[in-house]
Design a protein around this motif. Structure first.
Motif, mmCIF file in Angstrom:
data_model
loop_
_atom_site.group_PDB
_atom_site.id
_atom_site.type_symbol
_atom_site.label_atom_id
_atom_site.label_comp_id
_atom_site.label_asym_id
_atom_site.label_seq_id
_atom_site.Cartn_x
_atom_site.Cartn_y
_atom_site.Cartn_z
ATOM 1 N N GLY A 174 0.813 -1.229 0.000
ATOM 2 C CA GLY A 174 0.000 0.000 0.000
ATOM 3 C C GLY A 174 0.838 1.267 0.000
ATOM 4 O O GLY A 174 0.347 2.331 -0.358
ATOM 5 N N TYR A 175 2.087 1.156 0.419
ATOM 6 C CA TYR A 175 2.980 2.323 0.351
ATOM 7 C C TYR A 175 3.441 2.526 -1.088
ATOM 8 O O TYR A 175 3.214 1.680 -1.946
ATOM 9 N N HIS A 176 4.131 3.643 -1.305
ATOM 10 C CA HIS A 176 4.684 3.921 -2.631
ATOM 11 C C HIS A 176 6.204 3.853 -2.577
ATOM 12 O O HIS A 176 6.820 4.257 -1.596
ATOM 13 N N LEU B 249 9.668 5.177 -3.414
ATOM 14 C CA LEU B 249 10.121 6.558 -3.627
ATOM 15 C C LEU B 249 11.610 6.638 -3.926
ATOM 16 O O LEU B 249 12.375 5.747 -3.550
ATOM 17 N N GLY C 93 7.488 5.759 11.034
ATOM 18 C CA GLY C 93 7.101 6.513 9.838
ATOM 19 C C GLY C 93 8.203 6.461 8.804
ATOM 20 O O GLY C 93 9.374 6.288 9.141
ATOM 21 N N SER C 94 7.819 6.662 7.550
ATOM 22 C CA SER C 94 8.774 6.500 6.442
ATOM 23 C C SER C 94 9.917 7.515 6.507
ATOM 24 O O SER C 94 11.022 7.239 6.045
ATOM 25 N N ARG D 224 10.458 3.009 0.922
ATOM 26 C CA ARG D 224 9.354 3.845 1.434
ATOM 27 C C ARG D 224 9.849 5.235 1.796
ATOM 28 O O ARG D 224 9.057 6.120 2.111
ATOM 29 N N THR E 204 -0.905 13.483 3.941
ATOM 30 C CA THR E 204 0.018 12.760 3.053
ATOM 31 C C THR E 204 -0.659 11.527 2.465
ATOM 32 O O THR E 204 -0.532 11.243 1.270
ATOM 33 N N ALA E 205 -1.394 10.813 3.317
ATOM 34 C CA ALA E 205 -2.051 9.587 2.859
ATOM 35 C C ALA E 205 -3.025 9.901 1.723
ATOM 36 O O ALA E 205 -3.079 9.188 0.712
ATOM 37 N N PHE F 76 -1.148 10.618 -1.584
ATOM 38 C CA PHE F 76 -0.645 9.397 -2.224
ATOM 39 C C PHE F 76 -1.798 8.570 -2.797
ATOM 40 O O PHE F 76 -1.687 7.983 -3.875
HETATM 41 O O1 C5P Z 1 5.091 6.507 6.655
HETATM 42 P P1 C5P Z 1 4.108 7.557 7.030
HETATM 43 O O2 C5P Z 1 3.221 7.123 8.161
HETATM 44 O O3 C5P Z 1 4.742 8.878 7.300
HETATM 45 O O4 C5P Z 1 3.192 7.771 5.763
HETATM 46 C C1 C5P Z 1 1.942 8.422 5.815
HETATM 47 C C2 C5P Z 1 1.077 7.907 4.691
HETATM 48 O O5 C5P Z 1 1.621 8.354 3.439
HETATM 49 C C3 C5P Z 1 1.045 6.408 4.586
HETATM 50 O O6 C5P Z 1 -0.005 5.895 5.357
HETATM 51 C C4 C5P Z 1 0.808 6.186 3.121
HETATM 52 O O7 C5P Z 1 -0.551 6.323 2.831
HETATM 53 C C5 C5P Z 1 1.521 7.324 2.462
HETATM 54 N N1 C5P Z 1 2.883 6.955 2.019
HETATM 55 C C6 C5P Z 1 3.025 6.180 0.879
HETATM 56 N N2 C5P Z 1 4.280 5.823 0.460
HETATM 57 C C7 C5P Z 1 5.368 6.231 1.121
HETATM 58 C C8 C5P Z 1 5.240 7.026 2.288
HETATM 59 C C9 C5P Z 1 3.971 7.376 2.692
HETATM 60 O O8 C5P Z 1 2.043 5.789 0.235
HETATM 61 N N3 C5P Z 1 6.581 5.877 0.693
#
Ligand code: C5P
Length: 311
Positions: free
Chosen positions: A41-43, A45, A150-151, A167, A196-197, A200
């Motif tokens: 579900g993450y992206h 990067l 967190g990422s 991530r 942020t979510a 994305f």
């Molecule tokens: O990792 P973090 O909790 O900071 O990310 C917040 C939201 O941003 C995640 O829940 C996700 O929806 C999105 N995100 C993503 N890909 C990433 C980082 C964040 O999709 N590499």
């Protein structure tokens, strides 16, 4: 470079007995490539981040209660889901620490702004408690805990200038060199906050890139080559400008005020413009203030190095 090689010297810490003060710096994303959506579900990067001289101050104390408690200059941040609290709890649980921690947080970094304030606070708590209490954690241990929070949190363990991949948690520090053309950074924070979510989630595949921009910018900075404005790509920017008219308007006003180049930081809504001369940055800032905008005049900073050299 592997994360285990990242230096993890302490934050600049001022302590007297039972109280410890620590600074927690914001970041900007110089470039941000979104490569694609992952199975989790993450992206995926590739992004080049730099810490900047805009910081929150945290004051840590040992408290009698067996928990982590935060009091902030922004009462909406006073709950247990504050990332600084979750960082303290993660350490207490991991090491079964009996003592509790009180955190007083002077919040100066705008919240939900694309500047990494919450992630930075979490990393500051991890580093501060590790140093203060001499915790038996290796740099990879600390990195792993940071990545669960967190990422962006692993980046803030080292700060400075870095290429971040995966991530965001795969951090390759770059030499603290910074182009003279970007000596001053003027930030404009539109009044809205951005999730942020949500940014994305609504990102179309047509905005994905292959990471070229971030890798090229990382290589150019390492080689002390000037950057071209078009190198400073942010794959989230188009979508944010389309979805949030207030950010698009702010960008237009920033350019009209005299900035020659404006980019979104992270998922926004903060926009930044680089300047080589302070006088130009101040002139633009005056125009923006006249229109009622919230701005921050700042610069690149490396919390663990004395200076950044400009080329
Ligand atoms: O990792 P973090 O909790 O900071 O990310 C917040 C939201 O941003 C995640 O829940 C996700 O929806 C999105 N995100 C993503 N890909 C990433 C980082 C964040 O999709 N590499």
């Amino acid at each position: 470079m592997h994360n285990a090689r990242m230096s993890q010297k302490a934050q600049p810490i001022h302590t007297s007995g039972a109280t410890l003060f620590v600074r927690s710096y914001a970041k900007i994303n110089l470039t941000l490539d979104v490569l694609g959506r992952r199975a989790d579900g993450y992206h995926e990067l590739a992004t080049v981040m730099q810490t900047i001289d805009l910081y929150d101050t945290l004051c840590l104390t040992v408290i009698d209660e067996a928990r982590v408690r935060v009091t902030s200059t922004r009462p909406d941040l006073d709950g247990d889901d504050n990332l600084a609290v979750r960082a303290g709890q993660a350490l207490r649980q991991r090491l079964e620490l009996p003592q509790g921690v009180g955190i007083e947080l002077d919040k100066r970094i705008p919240v939900a702004a694309g500047l990494g304030g919450g992630s930075s606070n979490a990393a500051a708590v991890l580093l501060a408690l590790q140093q203060w209490w001499q915790l038996p954690l290796t740099p990879p241990d600390l990195h792993a805990i940071a990545a669960t929070l967190g990422s962006d949190v692993p980046f803030f363990l080292t700060g400075g200038l870095a290429l971040c991949e995966g991530r965001g948690e795969r951090v390759t520090p770059l030499a603290p060199h910074w182009p003279r053309a970007m000596r001053w950074l003027l930030l404009l924070k539109p009044t809205i906050g951005v999730s942020t979510a949500a940014v994305f989630r609504s990102l179309p595949a047509s905005d994905y890139t292959d990471g070229t921009h971030s890798r090229a910018v990382g290589a150019a900075l390492q080689a002390e080559r000037e950057l071209q404005p078009e190198d400073l790509h942010n794959g989230l920017e188009r979508g944010v400008l389309e979805r949030y008219p207030e950010v698009a308007q702010a960008r237009e006003d920033f350019l009209k005020a005299g900035a020659s180049f404006v980019r979104l930081s992270g998922s926004g809504p903060t926009l930044f413009a680089p300047f080589s001369a302070l006088a130009n940055a101040i002139r633009v800032r005056q125009h923006l203030h006249a229109r009622g905008y919230e701005t921050y005049l700042t610069r690149a900073i490396s919390p663990h190095a004395e200076n950044i050299l400009f080329f």
